[in-house]
Design a protein around this motif. Structure first.
Motif, PDB file in Angstrom:
ATOM      1  N   HIS A 163       2.272   0.393   2.201  1.00 57.59           N
ATOM      2  CA  HIS A 163       2.640  -0.769   1.391  1.00 57.59           C
ATOM      3  C   HIS A 163       2.487  -0.492  -0.109  1.00 57.59           C
ATOM      4  O   HIS A 163       1.619   0.275  -0.537  1.00 57.59           O
ATOM      5  CB  HIS A 163       1.755  -1.966   1.743  1.00 57.59           C
ATOM      6  N   ALA A 164       3.322  -1.163  -0.882  1.00 56.18           N
ATOM      7  CA  ALA A 164       3.124  -1.214  -2.325  1.00 56.18           C
ATOM      8  C   ALA A 164       1.875  -2.031  -2.625  1.00 56.18           C
ATOM      9  O   ALA A 164       1.424  -2.853  -1.814  1.00 56.18           O
ATOM     10  CB  ALA A 164       4.344  -1.836  -3.000  1.00 56.18           C
ATOM     11  N   GLU A 165       1.302  -1.823  -3.809  1.00 56.91           N
ATOM     12  CA  GLU A 165       0.071  -2.514  -4.180  1.00 56.91           C
ATOM     13  C   GLU A 165       0.382  -3.908  -4.727  1.00 56.91           C
ATOM     14  O   GLU A 165       0.154  -4.209  -5.906  1.00 56.91           O
ATOM     15  CB  GLU A 165      -0.723  -1.688  -5.196  1.00 56.91           C
ATOM     16  N   THR A 166       0.906  -4.755  -3.858  1.00 59.15           N
ATOM     17  CA  THR A 166       1.291  -6.101  -4.265  1.00 59.15           C
ATOM     18  C   THR A 166       0.177  -7.116  -4.080  1.00 59.15           C
ATOM     19  O   THR A 166       0.241  -8.217  -4.638  1.00 59.15           O
ATOM     20  CB  THR A 166       2.520  -6.568  -3.463  1.00 59.15           C
ATOM     21  N   ALA A 167      -0.837  -6.776  -3.292  1.00 56.42           N
ATOM     22  CA  ALA A 167      -1.888  -7.741  -2.951  1.00 56.42           C
ATOM     23  C   ALA A 167      -2.973  -7.765  -4.018  1.00 56.42           C
ATOM     24  O   ALA A 167      -3.376  -6.730  -4.549  1.00 56.42           O
ATOM     25  CB  ALA A 167      -2.504  -7.390  -1.598  1.00 56.42           C
ATOM     26  N   GLU A 168      -3.432  -8.989  -4.351  1.00 56.71           N
ATOM     27  CA  GLU A 168      -4.584  -9.128  -5.232  1.00 56.71           C
ATOM     28  C   GLU A 168      -5.840  -8.670  -4.484  1.00 56.71           C
ATOM     29  O   GLU A 168      -5.932  -8.775  -3.268  1.00 56.71           O
ATOM     30  CB  GLU A 168      -4.748 -10.588  -5.656  1.00 56.71           C
ATOM     31  N   SER A 169      -6.789  -8.135  -5.247  1.00 60.14           N
ATOM     32  CA  SER A 169      -8.029  -7.690  -4.625  1.00 60.14           C
ATOM     33  C   SER A 169      -9.171  -7.910  -5.606  1.00 60.14           C
ATOM     34  O   SER A 169      -8.963  -7.988  -6.817  1.00 60.14           O
ATOM     35  CB  SER A 169      -7.917  -6.214  -4.228  1.00 60.14           C
ATOM     36  N   PRO A 170     -10.416  -8.003  -5.094  1.00 58.82           N
ATOM     37  CA  PRO A 170     -11.554  -8.174  -6.004  1.00 58.82           C
ATOM     38  C   PRO A 170     -11.852  -6.922  -6.811  1.00 58.82           C
ATOM     39  O   PRO A 170     -12.642  -6.959  -7.755  1.00 58.82           O
ATOM     40  CB  PRO A 170     -12.718  -8.507  -5.062  1.00 58.82           C
ATOM     41  N   GLU A 210      -6.466  -5.284 -10.076  1.00 59.02           N
ATOM     42  CA  GLU A 210      -5.321  -6.184 -10.093  1.00 59.02           C
ATOM     43  C   GLU A 210      -4.168  -5.571  -9.314  1.00 59.02           C
ATOM     44  O   GLU A 210      -4.093  -4.356  -9.127  1.00 59.02           O
ATOM     45  CB  GLU A 210      -4.898  -6.453 -11.542  1.00 59.02           C
ATOM     46  N   SER A 211      -3.261  -6.437  -8.851  1.00 60.22           N
ATOM     47  CA  SER A 211      -2.094  -5.928  -8.129  1.00 60.22           C
ATOM     48  C   SER A 211      -1.213  -5.119  -9.079  1.00 60.22           C
ATOM     49  O   SER A 211      -1.147  -5.385 -10.279  1.00 60.22           O
ATOM     50  CB  SER A 211      -1.291  -7.078  -7.527  1.00 60.22           C
ATOM     51  N   ARG A 212      -0.570  -4.124  -8.514  1.00 60.71           N
ATOM     52  CA  ARG A 212       0.400  -3.310  -9.252  1.00 60.71           C
ATOM     53  C   ARG A 212       1.634  -3.162  -8.366  1.00 60.71           C
ATOM     54  O   ARG A 212       1.789  -2.161  -7.665  1.00 60.71           O
ATOM     55  CB  ARG A 212      -0.194  -1.945  -9.601  1.00 60.71           C
ATOM     56  N   PRO A 213       2.509  -4.172  -8.359  1.00 64.30           N
ATOM     57  CA  PRO A 213       3.631  -4.201  -7.412  1.00 64.30           C
ATOM     58  C   PRO A 213       4.701  -3.155  -7.677  1.00 64.30           C
ATOM     59  O   PRO A 213       5.660  -3.073  -6.920  1.00 64.30           O
ATOM     60  CB  PRO A 213       4.184  -5.621  -7.596  1.00 64.30           C
ATOM     61  N   PHE A 214       4.535  -2.361  -8.712  1.00 65.16           N
ATOM     62  CA  PHE A 214       5.445  -1.252  -8.966  1.00 65.16           C
ATOM     63  C   PHE A 214       4.928   0.050  -8.363  1.00 65.16           C
ATOM     64  O   PHE A 214       5.582   1.082  -8.464  1.00 65.16           O
ATOM     65  CB  PHE A 214       5.621  -1.054 -10.481  1.00 65.16           C
ATOM     66  N   ARG A 215       3.760   0.026  -7.731  1.00 70.03           N
ATOM     67  CA  ARG A 215       3.071   1.254  -7.312  1.00 70.03           C
ATOM     68  C   ARG A 215       2.918   1.365  -5.803  1.00 70.03           C
ATOM     69  O   ARG A 215       2.648   0.386  -5.107  1.00 70.03           O
ATOM     70  CB  ARG A 215       1.688   1.311  -7.959  1.00 70.03           C
ATOM     71  N   VAL A 216       3.049   2.603  -5.311  1.00 76.19           N
ATOM     72  CA  VAL A 216       2.642   2.944  -3.954  1.00 76.19           C
ATOM     73  C   VAL A 216       1.632   4.085  -4.049  1.00 76.19           C
ATOM     74  O   VAL A 216       1.929   5.147  -4.606  1.00 76.19           O
ATOM     75  CB  VAL A 216       3.830   3.374  -3.078  1.00 76.19           C
ATOM     76  N   ASN A 217       0.420   3.839  -3.558  1.00 79.27           N
ATOM     77  CA  ASN A 217      -0.603   4.886  -3.459  1.00 79.27           C
ATOM     78  C   ASN A 217      -0.257   5.691  -2.212  1.00 79.27           C
ATOM     79  O   ASN A 217      -0.586   5.315  -1.093  1.00 79.27           O
ATOM     80  CB  ASN A 217      -1.987   4.239  -3.348  1.00 79.27           C
ATOM     81  N   ALA A 218       0.420   6.813  -2.415  1.00 76.44           N
ATOM     82  CA  ALA A 218       1.196   7.416  -1.333  1.00 76.44           C
ATOM     83  C   ALA A 218       0.423   8.379  -0.451  1.00 76.44           C
ATOM     84  O   ALA A 218       0.610   8.398   0.770  1.00 76.44           O
ATOM     85  CB  ALA A 218       2.407   8.147  -1.934  1.00 76.44           C
ATOM     86  N   GLY A 219      -0.420   9.214  -1.028  1.00 82.54           N
ATOM     87  CA  GLY A 219      -1.120  10.190  -0.209  1.00 82.54           C
ATOM     88  C   GLY A 219      -1.314  11.490  -0.949  1.00 82.54           C
ATOM     89  O   GLY A 219      -1.202  11.553  -2.182  1.00 82.54           O
ATOM     90  N   VAL A 230      -5.527   0.451  -0.430  1.00 86.22           N
ATOM     91  CA  VAL A 230      -4.396   1.143   0.199  1.00 86.22           C
ATOM     92  C   VAL A 230      -4.164   0.511   1.561  1.00 86.22           C
ATOM     93  O   VAL A 230      -5.060   0.485   2.405  1.00 86.22           O
ATOM     94  CB  VAL A 230      -4.664   2.648   0.334  1.00 86.22           C
ATOM     95  N   LYS A 231      -2.938   0.014   1.765  1.00 89.03           N
ATOM     96  CA  LYS A 231      -2.649  -0.726   2.991  1.00 89.03           C
ATOM     97  C   LYS A 231      -1.414  -0.167   3.689  1.00 89.03           C
ATOM     98  O   LYS A 231      -0.466   0.293   3.050  1.00 89.03           O
ATOM     99  CB  LYS A 231      -2.438  -2.218   2.679  1.00 89.03           C
ATOM    100  N   VAL A 232      -1.463  -0.221   5.010  1.00 88.10           N
ATOM    101  CA  VAL A 232      -0.328   0.184   5.839  1.00 88.10           C
ATOM    102  C   VAL A 232       0.123  -1.019   6.655  1.00 88.10           C
ATOM    103  O   VAL A 232      -0.585  -2.019   6.760  1.00 88.10           O
ATOM    104  CB  VAL A 232      -0.697   1.362   6.768  1.00 88.10           C
TER     105      VAL A 232
END
Length: 390
Positions: free
Chosen positions: A254-261, A264-273, A348-350
């Protein structure tokens, strides 16, 4: 097939200011071509970067002095047989428009035909045998002539259907499940032009058959060089990229669209591997994460398998703790193992059968979404050969 959007901006539209507004809207929306009168070619070149097609002022005469610049393609049909100004001959062998297209001096590459009846449909079919581009415009926008010509002309020509709205453009691209190669939009509204461009892009995109694979191992592996792909596009909650250590099995990350404690969300980014892993590109091939750089294209996919393209704006490579994620996918020949290295981080979410899941919460037995393709890869291209990946 590469789909195209053309915008009609000849003298029938109005004065130069009216034509200019249409051409500018076409360029800003990302249309591929504008179709203008021969005398406007130079002025279009000054407005921006777009392919320019022009109606020949006279089908039988070339006078380059009449034009400020050379068009990318010239059309016959306006003020001739194609639009009904001159009656069609009983024998198409005597057609002036068709003779111009067939001439060896290549003075015309396209034919413009208003489908005023079945004889004009036959005329368009005859033109398609020699024309690089064939534009057909229905008077009451009926899809029947378009269906007939799609079925008959095949790949002989780039078939362009006339449309006046984005909805008509979408229908033209979908007709007979093959669709027209292009649409010629006769509309002033920038929204309609943008809608036609969106319909073009949607028609060109592939839809992937994603499936679930059962997690068999999720274990810490130590540090590795991790790649974040920052794109020039914002991604939605259900979008991400396909990443994996093995070309035949790519995991939906998943892209980093989710807010987290934590961040901040970064909906332009994928933490790929890790740097060695593959990412799927819009051509259906793969690239190593390590070789990506600004300006490259990557494929964005949603959880239903719909795809689109995104431009890489930046690639960040940093040392981070990693997980080895291993899963088994059912195939026609049994069960196959696929795996990847992914950062050990809650952000990082799948995609799983239960929804978006942090990799830190994954357990054996969970079902993760993957794209499985039982082929080998050579320099990112699918090939039929035996290969073992461990």
């Amino acid at each position: 097939m590469t789909r195209t959007v053309w915008v009609k901006a000849d003298g029938s539209v109005g004065d130069w200011e009216a034509r200019k507004r249409r051409i500018t809207a076409a360029i800003e929306a990302g249309a591929d071509w504008v179709l203008v009168d021969e005398g406007d070619v130079g002025r279009v070149r000054e407005l921006g970067d777009v392919n320019v097609a022009a109606f020949r002022s006279e089908a039988d005469v070339i006078d380059d002095a009449e034009s400020d610049a050379e068009a990318d393609a010239y059309f016959v049909g306006k003020g001739g047989e194609g639009d009904g100004t001159i009656d069609l001959p009983d024998d198409f062998a005597g057609s002036a428009d068709l003779s111009t297209i067939r001439r060896r001096d290549d003075r015309a590459q396209g034919a413009y035909v208003r489908v005023l009846g079945t004889e004009y449909e036959a005329f368009a079919e005859a033109a398609a045998e020699d024309a690089e581009f064939t534009v057909i415009v229905g008077e009451d926008w009926s899809i029947i002539p378009l269906e007939n010509l799609i079925a008959r002309v095949g790949e002989e020509t780039h078939l362009v259907a006339g449309a006046t709205t984005a909805a008509e453009a979408k229908t033209a691209f979908e007709t007979l499940e093959i669709g027209a190669d292009g649409v010629l939009l006769d509309a002033d509204s920038p929204d309609e032009i943008r809608g036609a461009v969106d319909a073009r892009d949607a028609a060109d995109r592939e839809t992937l058959d994603l499936r679930h694979a059962e997690v068999t191992a999720i274990e810490q592996t130590g540090m590795a060089d991790r790649v974040c792909i920052d794109t020039g596009s914002l991604m939605d909650d259900d979008e991400g990229m396909l990443i994996g250590s093995m070309s035949r099995g790519l995991f939906f990350v998943h892209a980093e669209t989710a807010e987290s404690p934590y961040v901040e969300s970064r909906p332009f980014r994928v933490n790929a591997g890790a740097v060695h892993a593959y990412v799927r590109n819009p051509e259906g091939g793969t690239n190593y994460l390590a070789e990506l750089s600004s300006g490259d294209e990557v494929q964005v996919v949603d959880t239903d398998g719909h795809t689109r393209e995104a431009i890489v704006g930046r690639v960040k490579i940093e040392k981070r703790p990693m997980f080895r994620l291993q899963a088994e996918v059912e195939t026609d020949d049994g069960v196959d193992r696929v795996e990847t290295l992914i950062q050990n981080a809650e952000t990082v979410k799948v995609a799983t059968a239960e929804g978006k899941t942090a990799v830190t919460d994954l357990e054996a037995g969970d079902e993760v979404l993957v794209y499985y393709e039982d082929v080998a890869r050579h320099f990112g291209e699918a090939v039929e050969e035996s290969i073992i990946e461990k």
